[in-house]
Scaffold this motif. Structure first.
Motif, PDB file in Angstrom:
ATOM      1  N   GLY A  27       2.395  18.689  -5.954  1.00  0.00           N
ATOM      2  CA  GLY A  27       1.085  18.054  -6.027  1.00  0.00           C
ATOM      3  C   GLY A  27       1.114  16.562  -6.250  1.00  0.00           C
ATOM      4  N   ASN A  28       2.278  15.938  -6.147  1.00  0.00           N
ATOM      5  CA  ASN A  28       2.389  14.497  -6.370  1.00  0.00           C
ATOM      6  C   ASN A  28       2.417  13.753  -5.043  1.00  0.00           C
ATOM      7  OD1 ASN A  28       2.851  14.898  -9.254  1.00  0.00           O
ATOM      8  ND2 ASN A  28       4.870  15.665  -8.639  1.00  0.00           N
ATOM      9  N   THR A  29       1.589  12.728  -4.929  1.00  0.00           N
ATOM     10  CA  THR A  29       1.574  11.860  -3.748  1.00  0.00           C
ATOM     11  C   THR A  29       1.524  10.418  -4.230  1.00  0.00           C
ATOM     12  OG1 THR A  29       0.312  13.521  -2.513  1.00  0.00           O
ATOM     13  CG2 THR A  29       0.417  11.302  -1.576  1.00  0.00           C
ATOM     14  N   LEU A  30       2.350   9.563  -3.642  1.00  0.00           N
ATOM     15  CA  LEU A  30       2.365   8.151  -4.043  1.00  0.00           C
ATOM     16  C   LEU A  30       2.746   7.289  -2.847  1.00  0.00           C
ATOM     17  CD1 LEU A  30       5.628   7.496  -4.184  1.00  0.00           C
ATOM     18  CD2 LEU A  30       5.445   8.460  -6.465  1.00  0.00           C
ATOM     19  N   HIS A  31       2.650   5.988  -3.061  1.00  0.00           N
ATOM     20  CA  HIS A  31       3.090   5.062  -2.015  1.00  0.00           C
ATOM     21  C   HIS A  31       4.162   4.154  -2.584  1.00  0.00           C
ATOM     22  CE1 HIS A  31       1.145   1.342  -3.504  1.00  0.00           C
ATOM     23  NE2 HIS A  31       0.174   2.134  -3.940  1.00  0.00           N
ATOM     24  N   LEU A  32       4.995   3.639  -1.692  1.00  0.00           N
ATOM     25  CA  LEU A  32       6.103   2.759  -2.069  1.00  0.00           C
ATOM     26  C   LEU A  32       5.871   1.351  -1.527  1.00  0.00           C
ATOM     27  CD1 LEU A  32       9.045   5.230  -1.330  1.00  0.00           C
ATOM     28  CD2 LEU A  32       7.983   4.748  -3.520  1.00  0.00           C
ATOM     29  N   ASN A  33       4.618   0.916  -1.567  1.00  0.00           N
ATOM     30  CA  ASN A  33       4.233  -0.427  -1.142  1.00  0.00           C
ATOM     31  C   ASN A  33       4.251  -0.556   0.385  1.00  0.00           C
ATOM     32  OD1 ASN A  33       3.975  -1.284  -3.905  1.00  0.00           O
ATOM     33  ND2 ASN A  33       6.213  -1.399  -3.964  1.00  0.00           N
ATOM     34  N   GLU A  34       4.053  -1.780   0.840  1.00  0.00           N
ATOM     35  CA  GLU A  34       3.813  -2.011   2.261  1.00  0.00           C
ATOM     36  C   GLU A  34       5.012  -2.659   2.950  1.00  0.00           C
ATOM     37  OE1 GLU A  34       3.175  -6.107   0.671  1.00  0.00           O
ATOM     38  OE2 GLU A  34       2.806  -4.084  -0.059  1.00  0.00           O
ATOM     39  N   ARG A  35       4.949  -2.605   4.267  1.00  0.00           N
ATOM     40  CA  ARG A  35       5.832  -3.377   5.152  1.00  0.00           C
ATOM     41  C   ARG A  35       4.942  -4.063   6.182  1.00  0.00           C
ATOM     42  NH1 ARG A  35       8.992   1.746   4.903  1.00  0.00           N
ATOM     43  NH2 ARG A  35       7.830   2.453   6.733  1.00  0.00           N
ATOM     44  N   GLU A  36       5.186  -5.313   6.449  1.00  0.00           N
ATOM     45  CA  GLU A  36       4.441  -5.982   7.512  1.00  0.00           C
ATOM     46  C   GLU A  36       5.289  -6.002   8.771  1.00  0.00           C
ATOM     47  OE1 GLU A  36       1.752  -9.778   8.816  1.00  0.00           O
ATOM     48  OE2 GLU A  36       2.196  -9.447   6.716  1.00  0.00           O
ATOM     49  N   LEU A  81      10.327   9.616  -9.335  1.00  0.00           N
ATOM     50  CA  LEU A  81       9.510   8.638 -10.050  1.00  0.00           C
ATOM     51  C   LEU A  81       8.034   8.882  -9.779  1.00  0.00           C
ATOM     52  CD1 LEU A  81      11.514   5.372  -9.214  1.00  0.00           C
ATOM     53  CD2 LEU A  81      11.685   6.728 -11.301  1.00  0.00           C
ATOM     54  N   GLY A  82       7.190   8.345 -10.661  1.00  0.00           N
ATOM     55  CA  GLY A  82       5.747   8.361 -10.460  1.00  0.00           C
ATOM     56  C   GLY A  82       5.276   7.007  -9.964  1.00  0.00           C
ATOM     57  N   GLN A  83       4.002   6.914  -9.568  1.00  0.00           N
ATOM     58  CA  GLN A  83       3.471   5.672  -9.002  1.00  0.00           C
ATOM     59  C   GLN A  83       3.677   4.476  -9.919  1.00  0.00           C
ATOM     60  OE1 GLN A  83       1.588   5.401  -5.675  1.00  0.00           O
ATOM     61  NE2 GLN A  83       2.683   3.540  -6.220  1.00  0.00           N
TER      62      GLN A  83
END
Length: 665
Positions: free
Chosen positions: A221-230, A325-327
């Protein structure tokens, strides 16, 4: 579930080698699969075991899910990692893997199917509250309906293949009069690449940024993001340079886009690694584009700025573990940039190349430089697959330092064999639009002349340096021959010319397909070079290792000089010049270039469609055939007006480079 003991990698090239590295570190054994063309490839050599699966064409090997699944079962693998491309986003294959009792290292088939159609994905995201670009995603694909919807949306607009990605099946249309022809081309390319020709229409956003968010989710049930890429530096929708973090995003916009990406992933019950791609208008308004349900080519820049191994995360999530890891624990440190070294010729419209890598020089990996490659010197870039040689990724504390690292790393790169895009990447890395962080997705296509065929203001100076280097090498060869007392040496001949003689000596170089003639005289590091009506004085020339230092017209210069087969590469720390002595030029020029009566295949590939038949009257520049090679379509056009005398290929034929395909009367 315990961590896997053995996995099969259903891919090739640099991504297969990259997965092998992570598995080796975790103590997981790897099984490679390979086509006939890849029997000696690096991923085959690096894996713990390797199995053949068919012919060189992807359809006969890497796209054969049944053959790959059979190998997985026979080899005792517990899981299959699809990498990216090939079967990585094939929901039927994911289902088959799970049905066989193996783990598919990626999202579930249901999530893939929801994202498998760009049209369906847009509708789903719109319902989930994720911003989407206005357009048409309907089932009615008739020309009348699509033309009517195009007029409603307005121009310019984008035609996109509803199934697929990677820049294939995409066209920008500026006028209704051009719509039908562009639609036909897009549908044909989509059918060839993805097996389906359905398209969708979207409003075209002017001067947009392309920013993607790396997402991850587990089965707990865990969903997160690892920041962006341009990824805004693009040519024909193919990413050329990727970086993290984006120089465009504010902290507030980064938070909004990260939240939207997580919302999008949750809307399709996503598990494992994925990328949510957004198009961002100049005012910061962003719209959902698609979710790539796989690991992306540019994932190393995220790894370099977070310190995480995304393949390890994939393996752990697929094995049933929660994310490590968590967000709140996801850090972002420094700046990373990735470029892709390709066997291609930017001066010839980025025509993909193939052939043996006679010489491949890449910088040594360290804390600041990472190399992801699927080939080494001596390997062959095959005609059957993407012509990538390596991914070059750099990291430093901030963006200016990372750009400097990139320039230095590119300076150390050399490719001899097929042509490469190194010089193009060097110009890109130092271009003001990149350095100042203001490039948009259409900039390269609008201003390609700023990156290719640039007239170098120092060409005369470089020619003088090259001439001095050649004369110094010859002087050293003469001294070595005399020291060896070799009576057969040409330097032992008592003819009338010596380097130290006051007489003038002609030199000819090939520079950017032009022959340049010089007159040179002098010796011992002091020379007079006459070129293009001007005289250049060279003094105190000295060669130390591969570094040439000298004064030209009283100005100190320094070049790194490296041989490239029978050519010479001079690099001043910012840009490179590749020159060939006249002997090498004459060898190259001796090849038959054909005539205006024949249309030849520019490279090996498959004929997609033949548009001309015997007896047709054609005009200069008219499209006669379409070829497919190196994952791209090539339009072959009439060299002049005339009447078709003969066609020597049919749709579906495989042809060799330089094969005559059409002749004119």
């Amino acid at each position: 579930m315990a961590m896997f003991e053995k996995i099969l990698i259903a891919n090739r090239g640099e991504i297969a080698c990259r997965i092998i590295r992570s598995c080796r570190r975790l103590g997981i054994r790897t099984v490679a699969v390979y086509s006939e063309a890849d029997a000696g490839a690096q991923h085959v050599r690096q894996a713990d075991e390797a199995w053949p699966i068919g012919g060189p064409r992807p359809a006969d090997s890497y796209l054969r899910g049944d053959a790959i699944l059979e190998v997985a079962i026979r080899s005792g693998a517990q899981a299959i990692h699809p990498g990216y491309g090939f079967l990585s986003e094939n929901a039927d294959f994911a289902d088959a893997v799970e049905a066989a009792g193996l783990a598919f290292i990626g999202p579930g088939a249901a999530s893939m199917r929801k994202m498998g159609s760009k049209a369906g994905a847009k509708e789903l995201m719109h319902a989930a509250g994720v911003p989407v670009v206005p357009g048409y995603t309907g089932q009615d694909q008739s020309l009348n309906t699509l033309s009517r919807e195009a007029a409603r949306i307005g121009f310019p607009l984008m035609i996109k293949a509803a199934h697929g990605g990677g820049g294939k099946g995409m066209r920008i249309v500026h006028r209704l009069d051009d719509f039908a022809a562009q639609l036909e081309s897009c549908q044909r390319e989509a059918a060839n690449a993805f097996g389906k020709d359905r398209v969708l229409l979207e409003r075209y956003i002017g001067s947009p940024r392309h920013i993607e968010i790396q997402v991850f989710a587990d089965r707990h049930g865990n969903t997160l993001h690892l920041n962006e890429r341009e990824c805004s530096a693009q040519r024909r929708y193919q990413k050329v340079l990727e970086e993290a973090p984006s120089p465009f995003l504010t902290p507030e916009l980064r938070q909004q886009m990260g939240d939207a990406a997580v919302q999008a992933a949750r809307a399709i019950d996503y598990v494992n690694a994925g990328t949510v791609e957004f198009i961002v208008a100049p005012d910061g308004t962003f719209y959902f584009m698609e979710i790539n349900t796989r690991l992306q080519v540019e994932h190393p820049v995220t790894e370099m700025t977070t310190g995480l191994d995304l393949v390890e995360w994939q393996l752990r999530v697929a094995a049933g573990e929660p994310m490590p890891l968590g967000q709140a624990q996801i850090a972002q440190r420094g700046h990373a940039i990735e470029v892709r070294l390709y066997a291609e010729d930017p001066e010839a419209g980025f025509l993909p190349g193939s052939g043996k890598l006679e010489q491949l020089d890449l910088p040594a990996p360290d804390a600041h430089v990472r190399i992801d490659a699927g080939v080494v010197q001596g390997d062959t870039v095959s005609i059957f697959y993407d012509p990538m040689i390596a991914k070059l990724i750099v990291w430093d504390e901030d963006r200016p330092r990372a750009l400097a690292r990139l320039a230095d790393a590119l300076r150390q790169c050399d490719v001899v064999g097929p042509k490469s895009n190194i010089a193009f990447l060097e110009r890109l890395a130092r271009h003001p639009a990149v350095v100042e962080g203001r490039i948009d997705t259409g900039y390269l296509d609008r201003h390609l002349d700023e990156f290719i065929g640039v007239t170098e203001p120092d060409a005369a100076v470089v020619m003088a340096a090259a001439a001095a280097h050649l004369l110094m090498q010859e002087a050293q060869a003469r001294a070595d021959a005399q020291a060896n007392s070799d009576p057969g040496s040409p330097w032992a001949l008592a003819d009338g010319w010596r380097l130290g003689h006051a007489g003038r000596r002609p030199l000819v170089f090939l520079f950017r397909e032009h022959t340049l003639s010089l007159q040179a005289q002098g010796h011992a590091g002091d020379y007079r070079i006459d070129f293009d009506g001007h005289t250049h004085e060279v003094h105190q020339a000295k060669l130390t290792g591969d570094v040439l230092s000298l004064r030209i017209d009283q100005q100190a210069r320094r070049y790194q000089v490296r041989p490239q087969g029978d050519r010479l590469c001079l690099h001043d720390g910012q840009q490179r010049w590749s020159l060939a002595p006249v002997a090498a030029y004459r060898r190259a020029a001796s090849a038959d270039a054909g005539s205006d009566d024949r249309v030849r295949a520019p490279m090996p590939g498959r004929v997609v469609v033949v548009k001309a038949k015997v007896g047709d009257t054609v005009s200069a520049g008219q499209e006669l055939l379409v070829m497919e090679a190196m994952k791209m379509e090539l339009a072959l056009k009439a060299p002049r007006a005339g009447v078709v005398k003969e066609t020597r290929a049919a749709s579906g034929d495989f042809v060799d480079a330089d094969s005559v395909l059409v002749t004119l009367e």
